[in-house]
Design a protein around this motif. Sequence first.
Motif: not given
Length: 341
Positions: A67-76
């Motif tokens: 979830d943290a990885l997806d959130g960081a990549i999706d936001a960027f």
Amino acid sequence: MQRIFITGTAGFIGFHLARLLLDEGFTVAGFDGMTDYYDVRLKQRRHQMLLQSPGFRATEAILEDRDALDGAIDAFAPDVIIHLAAQAGVRYSLENPRAYIDANVVGSFNVMEAARRQGVAHLMMASTSSVYGAETAMPYVETQKADTQMTIYAATKKATESMGHAYAHLYDLPTTMFRFFTVYGPWGRPDMALYKFVDAILDGRPIDIYNHGEMYRDFTYVGDLVRGIRLLMDAVPVRPADPADIAPGDSLSPVAPHRVVNIGNSTSVRLLDFVEAIEEVLGVKAQRNLMAMQPGDVPATWADASLLQSLTGYRPQTDLRDGVQRFVDWYRAYKDSGGLR
């Protein structure tokens, strides 16, 4: 391709790569778990330096936290993902193999899934010379067989290469795997040979030299390594229309936009000669504790970097003594400042 997402930016190689890209004007998002495999303060200092650039942002979480990885990549919303984060260390994989499965296999799978979902222009992932394992034909070339890994660490990296190929084939995801060869230089990890040797010699402690010094490594300066990665960013693999069009020596897959590239200095140096270079730079003789070969170690590594040169026009070339000198200069300044630089 201006927005680059890098995993492992608080690590040795990720820090140097992020700094290079920021200096060239790229916008960089870092992702690092700050795990305690070695002194977290060194990792924190690397990130503090990167955060001085307005073009850098960072997320602190482990790769297994999808979830943290997806959130960081999706936001960027990156153009390129460069996956460097991993559980490192060949010998530690004998003690704690599960850590390698979790970080290097599951974590890498999470990165590939995010890259697929985002549809990035180029996915780049770190592998290692250790995947060549028991192969004795040298210098190593990317097209030779590599099925005899000697450690779980190496096996997880080879698994990542295979998973990367499958994703490239299934989803037309351009993917480059780079195999590193014994990287060294300023801001290096405390568990690596150069850091351990310098630290022990200056402290008057003996250094452990495996296989009685009759080991050979292709020592690659970190600045050369990250320059190679930077140039490979622009060498995006394309699925060949006809496998017969693949150039001789190119590791491009016949069925996927997937390529494996060695990044090494193209010189195999005897371990005792490496020690002598350190002694020369320090002006101090080492107390040598000659030991037997350790489980999982290989007697030699040696990269053929011809493919890197044909793709980018670049080949690592830093002289070993010059690279050792740069490390020693950094090490002394870092220790004198109490770890502040």
